[in-house]
Design a protein around this motif. Structure first.
Motif, PDB file in Angstrom:
ATOM      1  N   THR A 414       0.825  -1.216   0.000  1.00 54.14           N
ATOM      2  CA  THR A 414       0.000   0.000   0.000  1.00 54.14           C
ATOM      3  C   THR A 414       0.856   1.261   0.000  1.00 54.14           C
ATOM      4  OG1 THR A 414      -1.735  -1.186   1.185  1.00 54.14           O
ATOM      5  CG2 THR A 414      -1.832   1.218   1.229  1.00 54.14           C
ATOM      6  N   SER A 415       1.965   1.230   0.739  1.00 56.51           N
ATOM      7  CA  SER A 415       2.806   2.424   0.870  1.00 56.51           C
ATOM      8  C   SER A 415       3.479   2.821  -0.433  1.00 56.51           C
ATOM      9  CB  SER A 415       3.887   2.183   1.936  1.00 56.51           C
ATOM     10  OG  SER A 415       4.713   1.088   1.562  1.00 56.51           O
ATOM     11  N   ALA A 416       3.501   1.917  -1.413  1.00 51.68           N
ATOM     12  CA  ALA A 416       4.180   2.229  -2.676  1.00 51.68           C
ATOM     13  C   ALA A 416       3.420   1.675  -3.868  1.00 51.68           C
ATOM     14  CB  ALA A 416       5.599   1.665  -2.649  1.00 51.68           C
ATOM     15  N   ARG A 417       2.107   1.546  -3.750  1.00 47.98           N
ATOM     16  CA  ARG A 417       1.314   0.902  -4.809  1.00 47.98           C
ATOM     17  C   ARG A 417       1.328   1.719  -6.105  1.00 47.98           C
ATOM     18  NH1 ARG A 417      -3.011  -0.945  -1.921  1.00 47.98           N
ATOM     19  NH2 ARG A 417      -1.783  -2.836  -1.639  1.00 47.98           N
ATOM     20  N   SER A 418       1.146   3.030  -6.002  1.00 48.24           N
ATOM     21  CA  SER A 418       1.123   3.873  -7.203  1.00 48.24           C
ATOM     22  C   SER A 418       2.469   3.842  -7.920  1.00 48.24           C
ATOM     23  CB  SER A 418       0.753   5.312  -6.832  1.00 48.24           C
ATOM     24  OG  SER A 418      -0.562   5.365  -6.329  1.00 48.24           O
ATOM     25  N   SER A 419       3.555   3.890  -7.142  1.00 48.88           N
ATOM     26  CA  SER A 419       4.888   3.860  -7.749  1.00 48.88           C
ATOM     27  C   SER A 419       5.152   2.525  -8.436  1.00 48.88           C
ATOM     28  CB  SER A 419       5.952   4.110  -6.675  1.00 48.88           C
ATOM     29  OG  SER A 419       5.795   5.380  -6.091  1.00 48.88           O
ATOM     30  N   ALA A 420       4.702   1.435  -7.816  1.00 50.66           N
ATOM     31  CA  ALA A 420       4.893   0.115  -8.418  1.00 50.66           C
ATOM     32  C   ALA A 420       4.141  -0.001  -9.729  1.00 50.66           C
ATOM     33  CB  ALA A 420       4.442  -0.969  -7.438  1.00 50.66           C
ATOM     34  N   LEU A 421       2.894   0.475  -9.761  1.00 47.23           N
ATOM     35  CA  LEU A 421       2.106   0.421 -10.992  1.00 47.23           C
ATOM     36  C   LEU A 421       2.685   1.335 -12.064  1.00 47.23           C
ATOM     37  CD1 LEU A 421      -1.540   0.273  -9.576  1.00 47.23           C
ATOM     38  CD2 LEU A 421      -0.236  -1.556 -10.654  1.00 47.23           C
ATOM     39  N   ALA A 422       3.286   2.445 -11.641  1.00 46.84           N
ATOM     40  CA  ALA A 422       3.916   3.348 -12.605  1.00 46.84           C
ATOM     41  C   ALA A 422       5.076   2.653 -13.314  1.00 46.84           C
ATOM     42  CB  ALA A 422       4.407   4.610 -11.906  1.00 46.84           C
ATOM     43  N   LEU A 423       5.868   1.892 -12.564  1.00 41.29           N
ATOM     44  CA  LEU A 423       6.973   1.141 -13.173  1.00 41.29           C
ATOM     45  C   LEU A 423       6.456   0.099 -14.157  1.00 41.29           C
ATOM     46  CD1 LEU A 423       9.612   0.363 -10.371  1.00 41.29           C
ATOM     47  CD2 LEU A 423       9.980   1.610 -12.504  1.00 41.29           C
ATOM     48  N   CYS A 424       5.411  -0.603 -13.756  1.00 35.24           N
ATOM     49  CA  CYS A 424       4.829  -1.632 -14.632  1.00 35.24           C
ATOM     50  C   CYS A 424       4.268  -1.012 -15.909  1.00 35.24           C
ATOM     51  CB  CYS A 424       3.731  -2.385 -13.888  1.00 35.24           C
ATOM     52  SG  CYS A 424       4.322  -3.405 -12.514  1.00 35.24           S
ATOM     53  N   THR A 425       3.557   0.100 -15.761  1.00 35.15           N
ATOM     54  CA  THR A 425       2.973   0.781 -16.916  1.00 35.15           C
ATOM     55  C   THR A 425       4.061   1.264 -17.866  1.00 35.15           C
ATOM     56  OG1 THR A 425       1.105   1.491 -15.558  1.00 35.15           O
ATOM     57  CG2 THR A 425       1.445   2.653 -17.627  1.00 35.15           C
ATOM     58  N   MET A 426       5.161   1.759 -17.302  1.00 28.35           N
ATOM     59  CA  MET A 426       6.266   2.231 -18.139  1.00 28.35           C
ATOM     60  C   MET A 426       6.820   1.091 -18.993  1.00 28.35           C
ATOM     61  SD  MET A 426       9.803   4.138 -16.946  1.00 28.35           S
ATOM     62  CE  MET A 426       8.860   5.162 -15.821  1.00 28.35           C
ATOM     63  N   SER A 427       6.992  -0.088 -18.389  1.00 35.63           N
ATOM     64  CA  SER A 427       7.511  -1.221 -19.153  1.00 35.63           C
ATOM     65  C   SER A 427       6.527  -1.649 -20.241  1.00 35.63           C
ATOM     66  CB  SER A 427       7.811  -2.400 -18.224  1.00 35.63           C
ATOM     67  OG  SER A 427       6.627  -2.953 -17.701  1.00 35.63           O
ATOM     68  N   ALA A 428       5.218  -1.529 -19.947  1.00 37.75           N
ATOM     69  CA  ALA A 428       4.196  -1.863 -20.948  1.00 37.75           C
ATOM     70  C   ALA A 428       4.282  -0.925 -22.143  1.00 37.75           C
ATOM     71  CB  ALA A 428       2.816  -1.803 -20.316  1.00 37.75           C
ATOM     72  N   ARG A 429       4.476   0.356 -21.889  1.00 37.72           N
ATOM     73  CA  ARG A 429       4.562   1.324 -22.989  1.00 37.72           C
ATOM     74  C   ARG A 429       5.797   1.084 -23.850  1.00 37.72           C
ATOM     75  NH1 ARG A 429      -0.508   1.703 -22.637  1.00 37.72           N
ATOM     76  NH2 ARG A 429      -1.337   3.021 -20.975  1.00 37.72           N
ATOM     77  N   ILE A 430       6.895   0.684 -23.215  1.00 38.41           N
ATOM     78  CA  ILE A 430       8.105   0.376 -23.980  1.00 38.41           C
ATOM     79  C   ILE A 430       7.841  -0.834 -24.885  1.00 38.41           C
ATOM     80  CG2 ILE A 430      10.497  -0.419 -23.806  1.00 38.41           C
ATOM     81  CD1 ILE A 430      10.692   1.191 -21.193  1.00 38.41           C
ATOM     82  N   GLY A 431       7.160  -1.839 -24.348  1.00 40.12           N
ATOM     83  CA  GLY A 431       6.799  -2.995 -25.160  1.00 40.12           C
ATOM     84  C   GLY A 431       5.907  -2.611 -26.324  1.00 40.12           C
ATOM     85  N   GLY A 432       4.945  -1.713 -26.057  1.00 42.03           N
ATOM     86  CA  GLY A 432       4.065  -1.249 -27.117  1.00 42.03           C
ATOM     87  C   GLY A 432       4.804  -0.475 -28.188  1.00 42.03           C
ATOM     88  N   ALA A 433       5.821   0.295 -27.780  1.00 43.34           N
ATOM     89  CA  ALA A 433       6.597   1.071 -28.750  1.00 43.34           C
ATOM     90  C   ALA A 433       7.460   0.174 -29.627  1.00 43.34           C
ATOM     91  CB  ALA A 433       7.473   2.088 -28.015  1.00 43.34           C
ATOM     92  N   LEU A 434       7.912  -0.959 -29.067  1.00 42.18           N
ATOM     93  CA  LEU A 434       8.768  -1.866 -29.833  1.00 42.18           C
ATOM     94  C   LEU A 434       7.976  -2.795 -30.750  1.00 42.18           C
ATOM     95  CD1 LEU A 434      11.395  -2.892 -27.116  1.00 42.18           C
ATOM     96  CD2 LEU A 434      11.736  -1.354 -29.056  1.00 42.18           C
ATOM     97  N   ALA A 435       6.697  -3.004 -30.432  1.00 38.08           N
ATOM     98  CA  ALA A 435       5.890  -3.958 -31.201  1.00 38.08           C
ATOM     99  C   ALA A 435       5.891  -3.691 -32.705  1.00 38.08           C
ATOM    100  CB  ALA A 435       4.462  -3.983 -30.658  1.00 38.08           C
ATOM    101  N   PRO A 436       5.663  -2.442 -33.161  1.00 38.56           N
ATOM    102  CA  PRO A 436       5.637  -2.216 -34.620  1.00 38.56           C
ATOM    103  C   PRO A 436       6.970  -2.473 -35.304  1.00 38.56           C
ATOM    104  CG  PRO A 436       4.595  -0.402 -33.427  1.00 38.56           C
ATOM    105  CD  PRO A 436       5.318  -1.219 -32.419  1.00 38.56           C
ATOM    106  N   SER A 437       8.083  -2.403 -34.552  1.00 35.08           N
ATOM    107  CA  SER A 437       9.395  -2.586 -35.170  1.00 35.08           C
ATOM    108  C   SER A 437       9.648  -4.027 -35.593  1.00 35.08           C
ATOM    109  CB  SER A 437      10.502  -2.139 -34.197  1.00 35.08           C
ATOM    110  OG  SER A 437      10.534  -2.973 -33.048  1.00 35.08           O
ATOM    111  N   VAL A 438       8.817  -4.958 -35.109  1.00 34.31           N
ATOM    112  CA  VAL A 438       8.985  -6.371 -35.473  1.00 34.31           C
ATOM    113  C   VAL A 438       8.346  -6.669 -36.823  1.00 34.31           C
ATOM    114  CG1 VAL A 438       8.589  -8.745 -34.711  1.00 34.31           C
ATOM    115  CG2 VAL A 438       8.987  -6.951 -33.019  1.00 34.31           C
ATOM    116  N   ALA A 439       7.292  -5.920 -37.167  1.00 38.11           N
ATOM    117  CA  ALA A 439       6.508  -6.198 -38.373  1.00 38.11           C
ATOM    118  C   ALA A 439       7.328  -6.200 -39.668  1.00 38.11           C
ATOM    119  CB  ALA A 439       5.350  -5.207 -38.478  1.00 38.11           C
TER     120      ALA A 439
END
Length: 488
Positions: A414-439
């Motif tokens: 609870t003391s760091a839930r928002s920060s933890a989700l922010a890290l996870c979301t950041m990694s998701a966006r990086i994955g999304g940015a790399l996805a088109p480069s595979v096509a």
């Protein structure tokens, strides 16, 4: 009393929340248009050379600039035909999709803190205005660079607006309905994917498609005159009188007979408030990697979010290249998410988060790997099988993406839930940015990458602890001391 207790008195899910939920969540339908329209706006039409040689498709590229007159087919227009992004310039179509996803990443990083600082309503309105402006201006661009720049800004608006929509739609709904409400937000987005395919089928000019998928946001601007600010956000900012006033209005609309004093929110002493603020500030991103248990949780989650996002967006944006009909494939890609969300609602509290996440992610990976064994141009039956496997992959990864949102919020302290989700979301966006480069490397490489990534993410997620019927950890120390207990 705390906010959740007050919310239970005014109604966890009544008319007041339903109206706000519909107004805000319906924007997600149009938001899907913004994310998916690149599948059509950046699609390559047929092209051929007429002078001095006659050649079609890749044969034109082999002429090495000898073709004096290149013509494009009239089935649709796109930025490919507009800016001649073929042969040596074809990489720019996937590049603009990556640029767009990088914009989504920055949008989440900017809009998230802004939403926490100035409120949900203001940041949502700013995002909608920016979506309208970038959509209209994109339709008037005269060069690839202009278009790519505006898609970056548009992506930032999409990333930020989508984040605020999810938070705003769910945070003032009672805990017993929040998973269901959060899943419905994703359902609306999935329907928007199919809706965009339907619009693109009838609007074959890329500029008109850009206008049509953006201008409808204008009709939401008057909504902000009647849309209330989030009472939970107001309470978190210490604006307790305003929060109580909105809670009382919610009670009236929900036909709950309560007095204003019966939903009075607790006023913490100044000393305790300062202690709480200091404690919240004491947690940094580095704290997630200092000790073994929280480090393992975060590394697995970061990788899982990265994999789910890359495969999800790769299959969504690449749906138009699977099967014989791009419009049908994209529409089915959106509809395929619906059974995934139904499965989450029915099974998540039965079989648990870990097995659900691992099983669905592995299912998506297996479907992608099986696609490697189906050759192109092998007849209509092969095309139908390709489409079916791609849809199964989309179902699996869509369910995974929905589960991981819920799972990660329960795994984090609870003391760091928002920060933890922010890290996870950041990694998701990086994955999304790399996805088109595979096509650009072709379907074989694309499905091999997506399949292996999904399988690895599914297997690694088994390293996470189960959170079903477990008390949520309050601190990192709780996680390190294995103090998570079953709820009674």
């Amino acid at each position: 009393m705390d906010f959740d207790t007050a919310l239970s008195k005014v109604g966890e899910l009544g008319l007041a929340q339903i109206v706000t939920f519909i107004l805000v969540t319906s924007m997600n339908f149009l938001l899907a248009f913004q994310q998916v329209n690149l599948a059509f706006i950046a699609k390559e039409p047929s092209f051929y050379c007429t002078k001095p040689y006659k050649a079609h498709g890749d044969e034109v590229c082999h002429l090495e600039g000898l073709c004096e007159d290149i013509q494009f087919g009239d089935e649709f227009t796109s930025i490919v035909s507009e800016f001649k992004l073929i042969c040596g310039e074809s990489y720019k179509t996937s590049l603009v999709q990556s640029i767009y996803m990088i914009g989504v990443l920055f949008g989440g990083l900017i809009w998230g803190p802004k939403s926490d600082a100035i409120g949900r309503k203001k940041t949502l309105m700013a995002g909608v205005i920016l979506l309208v402006l970038t959509s209209i201006l994109s339709g008037f661009t005269q060069s690839y660079l202009q278009f790519a720049f505006l898609k970056f800004i548009n992506g930032a608006a999409v990333g930020g607006t989508g984040l605020v929509i999810f938070v705003y739609s769910t945070e003032n709904i009672g805990a017993s309905y929040r998973v269901f409400a959060g899943t419905l937000v994703q359902v609306v987005f999935a329907l928007g994917i199919s809706g965009c395919a339907g619009v693109a089928y009838y609007v074959r000019d890329w500029r008109n498609l850009t206008f049509i998928t953006g201008i409808p946001f204008l009709f939401y601007l008057p909504v902000f005159w009647v849309l209330p600010e989030s009472p939970r956000w107001l309470a978190s900012k210490g604006k307790l009188n305003q929060a109580e006033a909105l809670l009382f209005k919610m009670a009236l609309r929900n036909k709950k007979e309560v007095l204003r004093k019966e939903i009075a929110l607790a006023r913490p002493p100044k000393e305790k408030k300062k202690e709480h603020q200091d404690k919240a500030k004491s947690v940094s991103y580095l704290d997630f990697f200092r000790t073994p248990n929280i480090r393992q949780r975060m590394l697995v989650q970061i990788f899982t979010w990265f994999g789910c996002s890359m495969v999800y967006l790769g299959l969504t944006m690449g749906a138009g290249d699977i099967g014989s009909n791009a419009y049908v494939s994209v529409a089915l890609s959106g509809l395929a998410e619906l059974p995934a969300y139904v499965a989450c609602i029915l099974l998540l509290d039965v079989i648990g988060r870990r097995i659900m996440l691992s099983g669905c992610t592995i299912l998506g990976g297996l479907a992608c790997m099986l696609l490697l064994f189906i050759p192109d141009n092998a007849g209509s039956n092969a095309e139908m099988l390709q489409t079916a496997l791609a849809l199964i992959g989309k179902i699996g990864v869509s369910a995974s993406f929905n589960v991981v949102y819920i799972y990660s919020s329960e795994l984090a302290p609870t003391s760091a839930r928002s920060s933890a989700l922010a890290l996870c979301t950041m990694s998701a966006r990086i994955g999304g940015a790399l996805a088109p480069s595979v096509a650009p490397y072709g379907k074989y490489v694309m499905f091999q990458v997506f399949g292996l990534l999904s399988l690895t993410a599914g297997i690694s997620s088994l390293l996470l602890p189960e959170t079903l019927n477990q008390a949520l950890p309050d601190t990192i120390e709780d996680i390190e001391n294995y103090s998570t207990k079953k709820t009674q």
